[in-house]
Write a protein that holds these residues in place. Structure first.
Motif, PDB file in Angstrom:
ATOM      1  N   ARG A 206       7.540  -7.799  -4.350  1.00 23.66           N
ATOM      2  CA  ARG A 206       6.302  -8.527  -4.021  1.00 23.66           C
ATOM      3  C   ARG A 206       5.229  -7.581  -3.476  1.00 23.66           C
ATOM      4  O   ARG A 206       4.037  -7.721  -3.790  1.00 23.66           O
ATOM      5  N   SER A 207       5.644  -6.636  -2.655  1.00 25.20           N
ATOM      6  CA  SER A 207       4.685  -5.673  -2.107  1.00 25.20           C
ATOM      7  C   SER A 207       4.050  -4.840  -3.211  1.00 25.20           C
ATOM      8  O   SER A 207       2.831  -4.606  -3.210  1.00 25.20           O
ATOM      9  N   LEU A 208       4.860  -4.396  -4.150  1.00 23.82           N
ATOM     10  CA  LEU A 208       4.324  -3.621  -5.259  1.00 23.82           C
ATOM     11  C   LEU A 208       3.432  -4.483  -6.138  1.00 23.82           C
ATOM     12  O   LEU A 208       2.414  -4.000  -6.669  1.00 23.82           O
ATOM     13  N   ASP A 209       3.781  -5.749  -6.316  1.00 23.13           N
ATOM     14  CA  ASP A 209       2.903  -6.659  -7.068  1.00 23.13           C
ATOM     15  C   ASP A 209       1.523  -6.729  -6.413  1.00 23.13           C
ATOM     16  O   ASP A 209       0.486  -6.712  -7.089  1.00 23.13           O
ATOM     17  N   THR A 210       1.519  -6.812  -5.090  1.00 15.95           N
ATOM     18  CA  THR A 210       0.243  -6.881  -4.369  1.00 15.95           C
ATOM     19  C   THR A 210      -0.580  -5.621  -4.593  1.00 15.95           C
ATOM     20  O   THR A 210      -1.785  -5.688  -4.906  1.00 15.95           O
ATOM     21  N   LEU A 211       0.062  -4.467  -4.458  1.00 13.76           N
ATOM     22  CA  LEU A 211      -0.660  -3.199  -4.625  1.00 13.76           C
ATOM     23  C   LEU A 211      -1.143  -3.016  -6.057  1.00 13.76           C
ATOM     24  O   LEU A 211      -2.297  -2.608  -6.293  1.00 13.76           O
ATOM     25  N   TYR A 212      -0.280  -3.300  -7.020  1.00 13.45           N
ATOM     26  CA  TYR A 212      -0.698  -3.176  -8.416  1.00 13.45           C
ATOM     27  C   TYR A 212      -1.764  -4.214  -8.765  1.00 13.45           C
ATOM     28  O   TYR A 212      -2.613  -3.991  -9.643  1.00 13.45           O
ATOM     29  N   GLY A 213      -1.735  -5.378  -8.081  1.00 11.05           N
ATOM     30  CA  GLY A 213      -2.768  -6.387  -8.305  1.00 11.05           C
ATOM     31  C   GLY A 213      -4.141  -5.871  -7.917  1.00 11.05           C
ATOM     32  O   GLY A 213      -5.132  -6.077  -8.630  1.00 11.05           O
ATOM     33  N   PHE A 214      -4.230  -5.187  -6.781  1.00  8.22           N
ATOM     34  CA  PHE A 214      -5.503  -4.592  -6.372  1.00  8.22           C
ATOM     35  C   PHE A 214      -5.958  -3.546  -7.392  1.00  8.22           C
ATOM     36  O   PHE A 214      -7.156  -3.450  -7.707  1.00  8.22           O
ATOM     37  N   LEU A 215      -5.010  -2.758  -7.895  1.00 12.02           N
ATOM     38  CA  LEU A 215      -5.373  -1.740  -8.883  1.00 12.02           C
ATOM     39  C   LEU A 215      -5.809  -2.368 -10.203  1.00 12.02           C
ATOM     40  O   LEU A 215      -6.697  -1.848 -10.884  1.00 12.02           O
ATOM     41  N   ARG A 216      -5.195  -3.480 -10.566  1.00  9.35           N
ATOM     42  CA  ARG A 216      -5.594  -4.145 -11.814  1.00  9.35           C
ATOM     43  C   ARG A 216      -7.023  -4.682 -11.706  1.00  9.35           C
ATOM     44  O   ARG A 216      -7.765  -4.684 -12.686  1.00  9.35           O
ATOM     45  N   ASP A 217      -7.411  -5.096 -10.514  1.00  5.49           N
ATOM     46  CA  ASP A 217      -8.770  -5.615 -10.325  1.00  5.49           C
ATOM     47  C   ASP A 217      -9.829  -4.544 -10.539  1.00  5.49           C
ATOM     48  O   ASP A 217     -11.003  -4.878 -10.781  1.00  5.49           O
TER      49      ASP A 217
ATOM     50  N   LEU B 220      -6.167   5.902  -3.081  1.00  3.73           N
ATOM     51  CA  LEU B 220      -4.985   5.041  -3.153  1.00  3.73           C
ATOM     52  C   LEU B 220      -3.975   5.592  -4.156  1.00  3.73           C
ATOM     53  O   LEU B 220      -2.767   5.639  -3.874  1.00  3.73           O
ATOM     54  N   LEU B 221      -4.455   6.024  -5.305  1.00  5.45           N
ATOM     55  CA  LEU B 221      -3.540   6.580  -6.307  1.00  5.45           C
ATOM     56  C   LEU B 221      -2.919   7.884  -5.833  1.00  5.45           C
ATOM     57  O   LEU B 221      -1.732   8.151  -6.079  1.00  5.45           O
ATOM     58  N   ARG B 222      -3.689   8.705  -5.142  1.00  3.99           N
ATOM     59  CA  ARG B 222      -3.156   9.975  -4.640  1.00  3.99           C
ATOM     60  C   ARG B 222      -2.108   9.708  -3.564  1.00  3.99           C
ATOM     61  O   ARG B 222      -1.052  10.358  -3.528  1.00  3.99           O
ATOM     62  N   ALA B 223      -2.369   8.742  -2.692  1.00  3.03           N
ATOM     63  CA  ALA B 223      -1.389   8.398  -1.665  1.00  3.03           C
ATOM     64  C   ALA B 223      -0.126   7.831  -2.305  1.00  3.03           C
ATOM     65  O   ALA B 223       0.992   8.165  -1.900  1.00  3.03           O
ATOM     66  N   GLY B 224      -0.293   6.982  -3.308  1.00  2.00           N
ATOM     67  CA  GLY B 224       0.865   6.449  -4.015  1.00  2.00           C
ATOM     68  C   GLY B 224       1.703   7.548  -4.645  1.00  2.00           C
ATOM     69  O   GLY B 224       2.936   7.523  -4.587  1.00  2.00           O
ATOM     70  N   GLU B 225       1.026   8.529  -5.215  1.00  5.29           N
ATOM     71  CA  GLU B 225       1.736   9.656  -5.837  1.00  5.29           C
ATOM     72  C   GLU B 225       2.565  10.413  -4.813  1.00  5.29           C
ATOM     73  O   GLU B 225       3.672  10.871  -5.106  1.00  5.29           O
ATOM     74  N   MET B 226       2.055  10.551  -3.590  1.00  2.82           N
ATOM     75  CA  MET B 226       2.799  11.254  -2.545  1.00  2.82           C
ATOM     76  C   MET B 226       4.119  10.552  -2.239  1.00  2.82           C
ATOM     77  O   MET B 226       5.094  11.187  -1.831  1.00  2.82           O
ATOM     78  N   LEU B 227       4.162   9.235  -2.453  1.00  7.29           N
ATOM     79  CA  LEU B 227       5.387   8.469  -2.219  1.00  7.29           C
ATOM     80  C   LEU B 227       6.161   8.214  -3.502  1.00  7.29           C
ATOM     81  O   LEU B 227       7.218   7.570  -3.471  1.00  7.29           O
ATOM     82  N   GLY B 228       5.648   8.689  -4.632  1.00 11.63           N
ATOM     83  CA  GLY B 228       6.304   8.420  -5.909  1.00 11.63           C
ATOM     84  C   GLY B 228       6.094   6.994  -6.377  1.00 11.63           C
ATOM     85  O   GLY B 228       6.942   6.438  -7.089  1.00 11.63           O
ATOM     86  N   LEU B 229       4.955   6.397  -6.013  1.00 10.61           N
ATOM     87  CA  LEU B 229       4.668   4.996  -6.320  1.00 10.61           C
ATOM     88  C   LEU B 229       3.305   4.854  -6.998  1.00 10.61           C
ATOM     89  O   LEU B 229       2.497   5.787  -7.005  1.00 10.61           O
ATOM     90  N   LEU B 230       3.078   3.698  -7.611  1.00 10.34           N
ATOM     91  CA  LEU B 230       1.774   3.275  -8.141  1.00 10.34           C
ATOM     92  C   LEU B 230       1.233   4.180  -9.244  1.00 10.34           C
ATOM     93  O   LEU B 230       0.018   4.303  -9.406  1.00 10.34           O
TER      94      LEU B 230
ATOM     95  N   PRO C 264      -1.334  -0.845 -14.382  1.00  6.21           N
ATOM     96  CA  PRO C 264      -1.058  -2.161 -13.792  1.00  6.21           C
ATOM     97  C   PRO C 264      -0.596  -3.200 -14.802  1.00  6.21           C
ATOM     98  O   PRO C 264       0.295  -4.015 -14.502  1.00  6.21           O
ATOM     99  N   GLU C 265      -1.195  -3.212 -15.998  1.00  5.94           N
ATOM    100  CA  GLU C 265      -0.774  -4.191 -17.001  1.00  5.94           C
ATOM    101  C   GLU C 265       0.680  -3.964 -17.392  1.00  5.94           C
ATOM    102  O   GLU C 265       1.454  -4.918 -17.566  1.00  5.94           O
ATOM    103  N   THR C 266       1.054  -2.704 -17.535  1.00  2.00           N
ATOM    104  CA  THR C 266       2.447  -2.389 -17.863  1.00  2.00           C
ATOM    105  C   THR C 266       3.370  -2.867 -16.758  1.00  2.00           C
ATOM    106  O   THR C 266       4.454  -3.410 -17.014  1.00  2.00           O
ATOM    107  N   TRP C 267       2.945  -2.679 -15.517  1.00  2.00           N
ATOM    108  CA  TRP C 267       3.764  -3.115 -14.383  1.00  2.00           C
ATOM    109  C   TRP C 267       4.021  -4.620 -14.433  1.00  2.00           C
ATOM    110  O   TRP C 267       5.149  -5.070 -14.294  1.00  2.00           O
ATOM    111  N   PHE C 268       2.974  -5.383 -14.618  1.00  2.00           N
ATOM    112  CA  PHE C 268       3.119  -6.838 -14.561  1.00  2.00           C
ATOM    113  C   PHE C 268       3.803  -7.422 -15.797  1.00  2.00           C
ATOM    114  O   PHE C 268       4.284  -8.553 -15.755  1.00  2.00           O
TER     115      PHE C 268
END
Length: 457
Positions: A314-325, A380-390, A394-398
């Motif tokens: 659910r948390s990743l859905d929220t983050l990817y939702g913001f990116l999809r917007d 946001l994308l750079r921070a996600g990369e530091m954690l191996g996330l995001l 987004p469309e592929t994710w959902f």
């Protein structure tokens, strides 16, 4: 803020200072490849991959080594039970481990040494330890004499008597002291073995890591990582061998991650409650598993459960939702200096706080004015990369499969096209019916002026 890490040896958080400025050498104990790995094995891989990403940002010259133990009594038994050549058997599971770790978005280490590729180095180290009086030969075995090292036990903070009382040690008549551990052991004719000055045999587990570290990273390394369960005896014995053989301090910073529990109970094969990464990947994306493993501080115990995984999803859905917007906005190059996100990682790799900062950055991206969105999206994308996330679209994710769904992406698109046609024909009942059909299959439609998007839930 300077990077700080908790050093198991000192028992305190310390400012990280590599032995040589700008140059970092890190070693993490990898798997013994006799089966698919469980989620507890995955935690150190994810934790130290995240540290590796941070170190690469901070230092120009970083080498990360994670070994493969491909000779061990457990491997020998499993290969024999399967009627398979041990080399073929271990290589198969080494490949399976690499696949599972890649699915969790782990970068490949710079060096992946195999134990069986380092027998000359192991034999040379044993010879030197014998010469210096730290090891002895007894009935075809070579053993390390723990009493020859006054500092033995400092890493695990145990006296010799405490270590004997709390550990499973083989009490053999050929040992000078019950706590002495094996450097080299004889092999039967039907067992794998290598020629040595002490006849045909094979190395002890602890010796393997010491020899591989010396060859690939040097006599002294900056960081040695692994699970807390390895502190004693494995890392204590590694330290003893390497310090005595090399004549210098072995590791500057020892880092250990906490245990993984399953539904509040310690995970163990004896209890039958372990979860294989491969099996979990049939139900959850690797990114969800990674997020779950990073959701607790690496030194804390982690209670791994279905609820944790669902929350991570659910948390990743929220983050990817913001990116999809903002998917039609190009991300600008962004640095993270001075951010609360980077400060969290600098504070002994505090990933739970870093994750909360990801959410904060995503909310700011959603609220900010259009002119600032490219910079915030890039951050946001750079921070996600530091954690191996995001790092997915987004469309592929959902649109990825969730659990045991049967409806395919092609079928969803066909039904959406049919729904559009029904609307054009003013057959609104059929259009609503299609929406409900897809909803019943876990697919949510989102209509906008740009068209209809869909996601699985």
């Amino acid at each position: 803020m300077s990077l700080q890490v908790y050093n198991t040896f000192s028992g305190t958080k310390e400012v990280f200072q590599p032995l040589q400025p700008g140059r970092v050498r890190m070693y993490v104990c990898g798997p013994t490849v006799y089966n698919r790995v469980h989620i507890g094995n995955a935690r150190p891989a994810v934790v130290f991959d995240t540290l590796y990403r941070l170190l690469k940002r901070e230092y120009d010259d970083v080498i990360y080594a994670r070994n493969i133990t491909d000779i061990d009594d457990k491997i020998m038994k499993a290969a024999r039970d399967q009627g398979e050549d041990i080399g073929v058997f271990s290589q198969r599971f080494a490949g399976a481990y690499a696949e599972d770790m890649a699915a969790l978005n782990n970068l490949q280490p710079d060096v992946i040494p195999y134990a069986t590729g380092h027998l000359p180095e192991m034999i040379a180290m044993v010879e030197f330890l014998i010469e210096k009086g730290h090891a002895y030969v007894a009935e075809g075995h070579v053993l390390f004499a723990v009493e020859s090292m006054p500092e033995y036990g400092q890493l695990s903070r145990r006296s010799l008597d405490d270590m004997l009382a709390g550990a499973r040690v083989e009490v053999a008549p050929y040992k000078k002291y019950a706590g002495d551990f094996v450097l080299w052991k004889p092999s039967r004719d039907d067992e794998p073995g290598w020629d040595s000055p002490w006849d045909r045999g094979r190395p002890g587990w602890h010796l393997e890591c010491s020899a591989m570290i010396k060859k690939h990273l040097g006599d002294t390394i900056d960081i040695h990582g692994g699970g807390r369960d390895l502190t004693f005896p494995h890392h204590e014995n590694e330290r003893a061998q390497s310090c005595c053989a090399n004549g210098v301090d072995f590791v500057r910073y020892w880092m250990h991650n906490g245990y993984v529990n399953i539904n509040g109970e310690k995970m163990s094969k004896s209890l039958g409650n372990f979860r294989l990464v491969h099996d979990l990947l049939q139900q959850y994306p690797g990114e969800v598993l990674r997020f779950a493993l990073l959701s607790a501080h690496y030194r804390s115990e982690l209670n791994f459960s279905g609820e944790l995984l669902d929350q991570a999803w659910r948390s990743l859905d929220t983050l990817y939702g913001f990116l999809r917007d903002v998917e039609n906005i190009d991300a600008a190059a962004a640095e993270l200096d001075g951010t609360a996100f980077l400060a969290a990682l600098h504070d002994d790799l505090n990933t739970p706080v870093a994750i909360s900062e990801l959410h904060q950055m995503a909310k700011e991206l959603n609220k900010t004015q259009a002119s600032e969105k490219p910079q915030l999206k890039g951050a946001l994308l750079r921070a996600g990369e530091m954690l191996g996330l995001l790092q997915q679209n987004p469309e592929t994710w959902f649109q990825q499969a969730r659990g045991g769904e049967e409806v395919s992406a092609e079928m969803i698109e066909q039904l959406i096209a049919e729904r559009h046609q029904a609307k054009r024909d003013r057959n609104y009942a059929r259009a609503d019916e299609i929406r409900e059909i897809l909803k019943g299959k876990g697919v949510v439609l989102e209509d906008s002026r740009e068209g209809t998007k869909w996601r699985r839930e």
